[in-house]
Scaffold this motif. Structure first.
Motif, PDB file in Angstrom:
ATOM      1  N   GLY A 218       0.802  -1.219   0.000  1.00  0.00           N
ATOM      2  CA  GLY A 218       0.000   0.000   0.000  1.00  0.00           C
ATOM      3  C   GLY A 218       0.829   1.260   0.000  1.00  0.00           C
ATOM      4  O   GLY A 218       0.292   2.367   0.165  1.00  0.00           O
ATOM      5  N   GLN A 219       2.160   1.131  -0.184  1.00  0.00           N
ATOM      6  CA  GLN A 219       3.044   2.288  -0.078  1.00  0.00           C
ATOM      7  C   GLN A 219       4.034   2.371  -1.237  1.00  0.00           C
ATOM      8  O   GLN A 219       5.185   2.737  -1.050  1.00  0.00           O
ATOM      9  CB  GLN A 219       3.831   2.225   1.233  1.00  0.00           C
ATOM     10  CG  GLN A 219       2.984   2.145   2.486  1.00  0.00           C
ATOM     11  CD  GLN A 219       3.836   2.055   3.739  1.00  0.00           C
ATOM     12  OE1 GLN A 219       4.826   2.770   3.885  1.00  0.00           O
ATOM     13  NE2 GLN A 219       3.458   1.191   4.665  1.00  0.00           N
ATOM     14  N   SER A 220       3.591   2.005  -2.427  1.00  0.00           N
ATOM     15  CA  SER A 220       4.500   2.070  -3.567  1.00  0.00           C
ATOM     16  C   SER A 220       3.731   2.560  -4.788  1.00  0.00           C
ATOM     17  O   SER A 220       2.657   3.155  -4.656  1.00  0.00           O
ATOM     18  CB  SER A 220       5.125   0.692  -3.825  1.00  0.00           C
ATOM     19  OG  SER A 220       4.186  -0.205  -4.377  1.00  0.00           O
ATOM     20  N   HIS A 221       4.274   2.312  -5.973  1.00  0.00           N
ATOM     21  CA  HIS A 221       3.614   2.721  -7.214  1.00  0.00           C
ATOM     22  C   HIS A 221       3.195   1.508  -8.035  1.00  0.00           C
ATOM     23  O   HIS A 221       3.164   1.564  -9.268  1.00  0.00           O
ATOM     24  CB  HIS A 221       4.544   3.622  -8.033  1.00  0.00           C
ATOM     25  CG  HIS A 221       4.660   5.015  -7.504  1.00  0.00           C
ATOM     26  ND1 HIS A 221       5.499   5.353  -6.469  1.00  0.00           N
ATOM     27  CD2 HIS A 221       4.022   6.167  -7.847  1.00  0.00           C
ATOM     28  CE1 HIS A 221       5.391   6.652  -6.217  1.00  0.00           C
ATOM     29  NE2 HIS A 221       4.502   7.157  -7.040  1.00  0.00           N
ATOM     30  N   SER A 222       2.863   0.433  -7.359  1.00  0.00           N
ATOM     31  CA  SER A 222       2.476  -0.798  -8.047  1.00  0.00           C
ATOM     32  C   SER A 222       1.000  -0.797  -8.415  1.00  0.00           C
ATOM     33  O   SER A 222       0.208   0.026  -7.925  1.00  0.00           O
ATOM     34  CB  SER A 222       2.769  -2.012  -7.168  1.00  0.00           C
ATOM     35  OG  SER A 222       1.898  -2.034  -6.053  1.00  0.00           O
ATOM     36  N   PRO A 275       4.185  -6.864  -6.405  1.00  0.00           N
ATOM     37  CA  PRO A 275       3.198  -6.161  -5.582  1.00  0.00           C
ATOM     38  C   PRO A 275       3.752  -4.878  -4.971  1.00  0.00           C
ATOM     39  O   PRO A 275       2.998  -4.028  -4.497  1.00  0.00           O
ATOM     40  CB  PRO A 275       2.844  -7.186  -4.494  1.00  0.00           C
ATOM     41  CG  PRO A 275       4.046  -8.082  -4.425  1.00  0.00           C
ATOM     42  CD  PRO A 275       4.588  -8.146  -5.817  1.00  0.00           C
ATOM     43  N   VAL A 276       5.065  -4.758  -4.988  1.00  0.00           N
ATOM     44  CA  VAL A 276       5.729  -3.547  -4.492  1.00  0.00           C
ATOM     45  C   VAL A 276       6.590  -2.995  -5.620  1.00  0.00           C
ATOM     46  O   VAL A 276       7.487  -3.671  -6.117  1.00  0.00           O
ATOM     47  CB  VAL A 276       6.608  -3.839  -3.253  1.00  0.00           C
ATOM     48  CG1 VAL A 276       7.294  -2.569  -2.787  1.00  0.00           C
ATOM     49  CG2 VAL A 276       5.781  -4.456  -2.135  1.00  0.00           C
ATOM     50  N   LEU A 277       6.302  -1.762  -6.025  1.00  0.00           N
ATOM     51  CA  LEU A 277       7.049  -1.131  -7.117  1.00  0.00           C
ATOM     52  C   LEU A 277       7.474   0.256  -6.649  1.00  0.00           C
ATOM     53  O   LEU A 277       6.721   1.225  -6.763  1.00  0.00           O
ATOM     54  CB  LEU A 277       6.194  -1.036  -8.375  1.00  0.00           C
ATOM     55  CG  LEU A 277       6.884  -0.813  -9.735  1.00  0.00           C
ATOM     56  CD1 LEU A 277       5.857  -0.838 -10.854  1.00  0.00           C
ATOM     57  CD2 LEU A 277       7.657   0.493  -9.801  1.00  0.00           C
ATOM     58  N   HIS A 278       8.652   0.327  -6.083  1.00  0.00           N
ATOM     59  CA  HIS A 278       9.179   1.626  -5.685  1.00  0.00           C
ATOM     60  C   HIS A 278       9.668   2.370  -6.921  1.00  0.00           C
ATOM     61  O   HIS A 278      10.119   1.760  -7.892  1.00  0.00           O
ATOM     62  CB  HIS A 278      10.318   1.449  -4.680  1.00  0.00           C
ATOM     63  CG  HIS A 278       9.887   0.833  -3.389  1.00  0.00           C
ATOM     64  ND1 HIS A 278       8.902   1.393  -2.597  1.00  0.00           N
ATOM     65  CD2 HIS A 278      10.287  -0.300  -2.751  1.00  0.00           C
ATOM     66  CE1 HIS A 278       8.719   0.638  -1.525  1.00  0.00           C
ATOM     67  NE2 HIS A 278       9.539  -0.399  -1.592  1.00  0.00           N
ATOM     68  N   ALA A 317      -3.855   8.215  -5.580  1.00  0.00           N
ATOM     69  CA  ALA A 317      -4.154   7.269  -6.657  1.00  0.00           C
ATOM     70  C   ALA A 317      -3.813   7.863  -8.018  1.00  0.00           C
ATOM     71  O   ALA A 317      -3.255   7.173  -8.886  1.00  0.00           O
ATOM     72  CB  ALA A 317      -5.622   6.853  -6.605  1.00  0.00           C
ATOM     73  N   TRP A 318      -4.120   9.142  -8.239  1.00  0.00           N
ATOM     74  CA  TRP A 318      -3.864   9.739  -9.543  1.00  0.00           C
ATOM     75  C   TRP A 318      -2.367   9.821  -9.821  1.00  0.00           C
ATOM     76  O   TRP A 318      -1.937   9.662 -10.978  1.00  0.00           O
ATOM     77  CB  TRP A 318      -4.501  11.133  -9.640  1.00  0.00           C
ATOM     78  CG  TRP A 318      -3.862  12.207  -8.807  1.00  0.00           C
ATOM     79  CD1 TRP A 318      -4.221  12.597  -7.555  1.00  0.00           C
ATOM     80  CD2 TRP A 318      -2.755  13.045  -9.191  1.00  0.00           C
ATOM     81  NE1 TRP A 318      -3.394  13.615  -7.119  1.00  0.00           N
ATOM     82  CE2 TRP A 318      -2.499  13.911  -8.106  1.00  0.00           C
ATOM     83  CE3 TRP A 318      -1.960  13.140 -10.339  1.00  0.00           C
ATOM     84  CZ2 TRP A 318      -1.471  14.852  -8.132  1.00  0.00           C
ATOM     85  CZ3 TRP A 318      -0.936  14.081 -10.371  1.00  0.00           C
ATOM     86  CH2 TRP A 318      -0.708  14.932  -9.271  1.00  0.00           C
ATOM     87  N   GLN A 319      -1.550  10.035  -8.773  1.00  0.00           N
ATOM     88  CA  GLN A 319      -0.106  10.088  -8.969  1.00  0.00           C
ATOM     89  C   GLN A 319       0.450   8.712  -9.356  1.00  0.00           C
ATOM     90  O   GLN A 319       1.302   8.596 -10.242  1.00  0.00           O
ATOM     91  CB  GLN A 319       0.578  10.592  -7.698  1.00  0.00           C
ATOM     92  CG  GLN A 319       0.311  12.058  -7.384  1.00  0.00           C
ATOM     93  CD  GLN A 319       0.877  12.476  -6.051  1.00  0.00           C
ATOM     94  OE1 GLN A 319       0.529  11.903  -5.014  1.00  0.00           O
ATOM     95  NE2 GLN A 319       1.763  13.454  -6.071  1.00  0.00           N
ATOM     96  N   ILE A 320      -0.049   7.679  -8.675  1.00  0.00           N
ATOM     97  CA  ILE A 320       0.378   6.318  -9.003  1.00  0.00           C
ATOM     98  C   ILE A 320      -0.020   5.977 -10.433  1.00  0.00           C
ATOM     99  O   ILE A 320       0.769   5.404 -11.200  1.00  0.00           O
ATOM    100  CB  ILE A 320      -0.236   5.310  -8.016  1.00  0.00           C
ATOM    101  CG1 ILE A 320       0.250   5.598  -6.594  1.00  0.00           C
ATOM    102  CG2 ILE A 320       0.113   3.877  -8.415  1.00  0.00           C
ATOM    103  CD1 ILE A 320      -0.457   4.788  -5.526  1.00  0.00           C
TER     104      ILE A 320
END
Length: 355
Positions: A218-222, A275-278, A317-320
């Motif tokens: 819940g804390q990345s760009h995935s 699931p995690v995409l920094h 959400a829009w930034q991701i």
């Protein structure tokens, strides 16, 4: 372009200065690679307990295959901050050499690359993306030499598992020997490096990866993070990520003759599968841009767009969505609409790569 580059470089320099001043420079390196090296030298397991809550609280635990810790092991003999500075310099040099290896000679490409947020995060956090990208650059440079390409691919996978689709990039154009060498090299390096540390953490490693995914999904760009942000479940996000990955791998298969484009697609598939995409992971697809377009054009300006989401753990959400769309468009923009079917990538058996 010069104005945009100078602005981005100024932002990068100011950010690096502030991180050094407030003591957060090299945060990931000091908590993961440097600490893991110290644990190995002391005869302890470099791996933490696979507990999502503890991993989220720590924020920088070591979760890579052990080869990464062994590569940086000599720096564990230094104090943490000097070690982080040396590590950042090594990775910066590796990034520059990687661009050179794939054929980039235009100084404007280097400015755009070094001024991008993913590269800044790589250096400021102390990530090993420089060494990873350098290994991937060897894959591209020696793609027509089976042993070298396969060995470089195996090394890259052993350093960071998320580049596993490179195996299919070798396999689909029938570079069978290179694909086989990549599997053998990855297995040998992963198992060999684990043997060096007495297989500590080996059986619990799948549980550690699952716990790390739960801690940071819940804390990345995935895609998983985006799904959670818009009200879907993490499971829904994983399904969407899997579908995206399969679709990209199918594209790698169908567009095999367009090797520069599929090189980027394969790397993007590995990122979207996670699931995690920094943001700093995106440096790998920048190399695909360099391979496909080693001269400066409008595509290199896209690298500045990743500054749209500078604070990852509080991204909206829009930034991701923008970051994912921009990464996808960056790869798509390298596609040659009418690629030349050269012998090295044609779907036919080549004597140098076939048994």
């Amino acid at each position: 372009m010069l104005t945009a580059g100078l602005i981005a470089l100024s932002l990068s320099s100011l950010t690096l200065y502030n991180k050094v001043r407030n003591g957060t420079f090299g945060f990931d390196f000091r908590g993961s690679l440097w600490k893991a090296g110290g644990d190995i030298l002391a005869g302890r397991s470099p791996y933490p307990v696979p507990n999502a809550a503890e991993l989220a609280h720590t924020g920088n635990a070591f979760v890579y295959p052990p080869l990464a810790a062994l590569v940086s092991l000599p720096l564990a003999l230094l104090a943490p901050m000097p070690a982080a500075v040396v590590w950042a310099i090594l990775n910066a040099a590796a990034l520059i050499v990687a661009l050179w290896l794939v054929g980039v000679r235009d100084w404007r490409c280097y400015v755009a690359f070094l001024a991008s947020l993913p590269v800044l995060n790589t250096l400021a956090l102390g990530q090993m993306n420089g060494l990873l990208v350098l290994a991937i650059a060897f894959v591209w440079r020696f793609r027509n030499r089976a042993v070298l390409a396969g060995a470089a691919t195996g090394l890259a996978i052993a350093l960071k598992l998320l580049v596993w689709p490179l195996f299919f990039w070798l396999l689909f154009p029938r570079r069978f020997r290179a694909a086989l060498v990549s599997l053998a090299t990855a297995a040998a390096l992963i198992l060999g490096s684990w043997a060096v540390i007495g297989f500590r953490g080996f059986t619990a490693y799948p549980s550690l990866l699952a716990a790390d995914a739960k801690a940071f999904e819940g804390q990345s760009h995935s895609i998983v993070t985006l799904a959670v942000r818009v009200g879907l479940s993490a499971t829904d996000g994983r399904v969407l990520a899997a579908l995206a990955t399969v679709s990209l791998l199918l594209m790698v298969y169908r567009e095999a003759a367009n090797e520069a484009f599929t090189f980027g697609v394969a790397l993007l598939a590995g990122l979207l599968a996670s699931p995690v995409l920094h943001q700093h992971y995106l440096v790998v697809i920048f190399l695909a841009l360099a391979a496909a377009r080693p001269f400066f054009d409008w595509r290199w300006l896209l690298l500045f767009g990743f500054w749209v989401s500078p604070i990852e753990n509080r991204a909206h959400a829009w930034q991701i969505a923008v970051v994912l769309a921009l990464a996808s468009f960056l790869v798509w923009s390298t596609r040659d609409r009418r690629p030349r079917r050269e012998p090295s990538v044609a779907l036919s058996t080549r004597p140098t790569n076939a048994f």
